[in-house]
Design a protein around this motif. Structure first.
Motif, short mmCIF file in Angstrom:
data_model
loop_
_atom_site.label_atom_id
_atom_site.label_comp_id
_atom_site.label_asym_id
_atom_site.label_seq_id
_atom_site.Cartn_x
_atom_site.Cartn_y
_atom_site.Cartn_z
N UNK A 156 0.82 -1.22 0.00
CA UNK A 156 0.00 0.00 0.00
C UNK A 156 0.85 1.26 0.00
N UNK A 157 0.24 2.35 -0.41
CA UNK A 157 0.97 3.61 -0.56
C UNK A 157 1.51 4.15 0.76
N UNK A 158 0.89 3.77 1.89
CA UNK A 158 1.33 4.32 3.17
C UNK A 158 2.53 3.58 3.76
N UNK A 159 3.05 2.58 3.04
CA UNK A 159 4.24 1.85 3.47
C UNK A 159 5.38 2.19 2.51
N UNK A 160 6.50 2.67 3.03
CA UNK A 160 7.61 3.09 2.19
C UNK A 160 8.39 1.89 1.66
N UNK A 161 9.21 2.14 0.63
CA UNK A 161 10.07 1.08 0.10
C UNK A 161 10.97 0.51 1.20
N UNK A 162 11.55 1.39 2.02
CA UNK A 162 12.48 0.94 3.06
C UNK A 162 11.77 0.10 4.13
N UNK A 163 10.48 0.34 4.33
CA UNK A 163 9.72 -0.48 5.26
C UNK A 163 9.31 -1.82 4.66
N UNK A 164 9.04 -1.82 3.36
CA UNK A 164 8.48 -3.02 2.71
C UNK A 164 9.53 -3.96 2.15
N UNK A 165 10.67 -3.43 1.71
CA UNK A 165 11.64 -4.21 0.94
C UNK A 165 12.04 -5.51 1.62
N UNK A 166 12.20 -5.46 2.93
CA UNK A 166 12.77 -6.62 3.63
C UNK A 166 11.76 -7.75 3.83
N UNK A 167 10.50 -7.54 3.39
CA UNK A 167 9.56 -8.65 3.30
C UNK A 167 10.00 -9.66 2.25
N UNK A 168 10.93 -9.26 1.39
CA UNK A 168 11.44 -10.16 0.36
C UNK A 168 12.28 -11.28 0.93
N UNK A 169 12.88 -11.05 2.13
CA UNK A 169 13.80 -12.05 2.68
C UNK A 169 14.03 -11.86 4.17
N UNK A 170 14.79 -10.85 4.57
CA UNK A 170 15.39 -10.88 5.91
C UNK A 170 14.38 -10.73 7.05
N UNK A 171 13.27 -10.02 6.85
CA UNK A 171 12.27 -9.95 7.91
C UNK A 171 11.58 -11.32 8.07
N UNK A 172 11.03 -11.91 7.01
CA UNK A 172 10.49 -13.27 7.17
C UNK A 172 11.53 -14.28 7.62
N UNK A 173 12.78 -14.12 7.19
CA UNK A 173 13.82 -15.07 7.60
C UNK A 173 14.08 -14.98 9.10
N UNK A 174 14.20 -13.76 9.62
CA UNK A 174 14.38 -13.60 11.05
C UNK A 174 13.18 -14.07 11.84
N UNK A 175 12.00 -13.82 11.29
CA UNK A 175 10.77 -14.23 11.99
C UNK A 175 10.65 -15.75 11.99
N UNK A 176 10.89 -16.40 10.84
CA UNK A 176 10.81 -17.86 10.78
C UNK A 176 11.86 -18.50 11.68
N UNK A 177 13.05 -17.86 11.77
CA UNK A 177 14.08 -18.37 12.67
C UNK A 177 13.59 -18.36 14.11
N UNK A 178 12.91 -17.28 14.50
CA UNK A 178 12.38 -17.19 15.86
C UNK A 178 11.23 -18.18 16.05
N UNK A 179 10.38 -18.32 15.05
CA UNK A 179 9.29 -19.29 15.14
C UNK A 179 9.84 -20.71 15.25
#
Length: 392
Positions: A156-179
């Motif tokens: 969505x428009x209210x989410x910046x590139x810098x906020x969204x970009x890491x959904x491609x890898x490192x945010x889900x990767x860190x989250x799955x690691x914790x899960x």
């Protein structure tokens, strides 16, 4: 178009290459508005990942604007802002139906290479060797996205590139690691590596109810970022033994869960096993330096869990399997099933639970990518996460 290409070990360059084209009705082409250098890209730079070829386009953390669509992609439209998961998944095979998107059995055209190395083939990945599909990466002005009806998530428009970009890898990767760490409320979690994945693992562990997170690294800027995210820290260059320090901090029990966010290029000070790993890797007697994995297994409490998001590429020596078995440890690993996590984690961003842009330390132009690879690898100038803007 301009793209960052691998030429040989230690040699990446921005070259002029052919623009991508639609090859299949499920393809999309995106104009890349932001992409990032990942810690696992350094394994390519350093020559640890086999089956790279001169001219391969790197990059698997990508987002941009849809500029062309195949006839079977009906969930996207021209002009949509999308983040692209680094795993390429069909959405309909045995594994995708189970939510195991990184194990997709249909998207690696070079599956036989992977089968010889691993026994079975994981999914194809963007920009990560011919053994994993030979797909062009997105550290480029444009990117062809196969299976575009399954992977990309609209932003969505209210989410910046810098906020969204890491959904491609490192945010889900860190989250799955914790899960995968099977955290129970109040648990103590030790995390080796305060690079980008480690930073997201720290924050994800706390979101999942950890009472304490102890983060281990030696780089001052990374340790400071870990503390800002709520972790206690250990500078492994300043303690005699990380194992002893963890036992002291947990009153002899050990952490409930240990997360190896380092992977195949682990280092240590004064550790004989780490020195031997480095010598063996340099002389091609082993592929992976596994000091951190050994330390995590030895440090974890009886009946605890070791989660491994750090990338390993081949074989490592002297893994203490006896300790692992006799301590009753659970080991959970894997490339990230990004398509499973992207939408719920986007919802967390929109809800204000986390702002992933905290990890960005060095915005840069695509033309600066070779220099930024070196600075990131050599931990110079406080580099933790580089975001590249291919179009300025």
């Amino acid at each position: 178009m301009r793209a960052l290409c691998w030429h040989e070990k230690g040699d990446v360059r921005v070259d002029t290459v052919a623009d991508p084209e639609i090859k299949h009705p499920r393809d999309a082409i995106i104009k890349v508005t932001a992409c990032a250098i990942c810690g696992s890209d350094l394994h390519l730079l350093d020559g640890y990942q086999p089956t790279m070829m001169a001219g391969d386009i790197l990059g698997h953390e990508n987002m941009g604007e849809v500029v062309a669509l195949g006839s079977e992609v009906t969930n996207l439209k021209i002009g949509d802002r999308v983040v692209v998961p680094f795993t390429i998944s069909c959405g309909d095979c045995f594994f995708c139906r189970k939510g195991l998107f990184s194990a997709c059995e249909r998207t690696n055209p070079n599956a036989e290479m992977a089968i010889k190395a691993m026994g079975h083939s994981p999914a194809g990945l963007f920009g990560f060797s011919h053994m994993l599909g030979g797909y062009c990466g997105g550290q480029a002005e444009y990117l062809r996205v196969p299976m575009a009806d399954i992977g990309p998530i609209k932003i969505p428009d209210n989410v910046t590139d810098e906020q969204a970009l890491f959904l491609s890898d490192i945010f889900p990767t860190g989250y799955m690691a914790a899960e995968n760490a099977q955290i129970e409320p109040g648990d103590t979690v030790a995390i080796w590596g305060c690079g980008p994945v480690g930073q997201f693992a720290i924050r994800s562990a706390l979101m999942l109810g950890a009472g304490r997170v102890i983060a281990i690294d030696e780089v001052a800027e990374r340790l400071a970022m870990a503390e800002a995210g709520g972790a206690e820290v250990i500078n492994f260059a300043e303690v005699d033994d990380v194992y002893d320090e963890l036992q002291f901090r947990t009153k002899g029990r050990g952490p409930d869960s240990c997360i190896d966010a380092v992977g195949c290029e682990a280092s240590a000070h004064g550790s004989v096993d780490a020195v031997m790993d480095k010598v063996k890797a340099a002389t091609f007697l082993t592929t992976d330096r596994v000091h951190v994995l050994r330390e995590a297994i030895m440090s974890c409490r009886m009946g605890g869990t070791v989660s491994i998001p750090g990338v390993y590429v081949g074989m490592g020596d002297k893994i203490p399997i006896g300790a692992m078995m006799n301590k009753g440890l659970t080991i959970k690993t894997g490339q990230t099933h990004v398509q499973r996590y992207a939408a719920p984690l986007l919802a967390r961003i929109e809800a204000g639970d986390i702002d992933p842009s905290f990890v960005v330390t060095h915005p840069a132009a695509l033309e600066d990518a070779p220099v930024m690879y070196e600075k990131f690898r050599d931990k110079k100038e406080g580099v933790i996460k580089v975001v590249l803007r291919p179009h300025g």
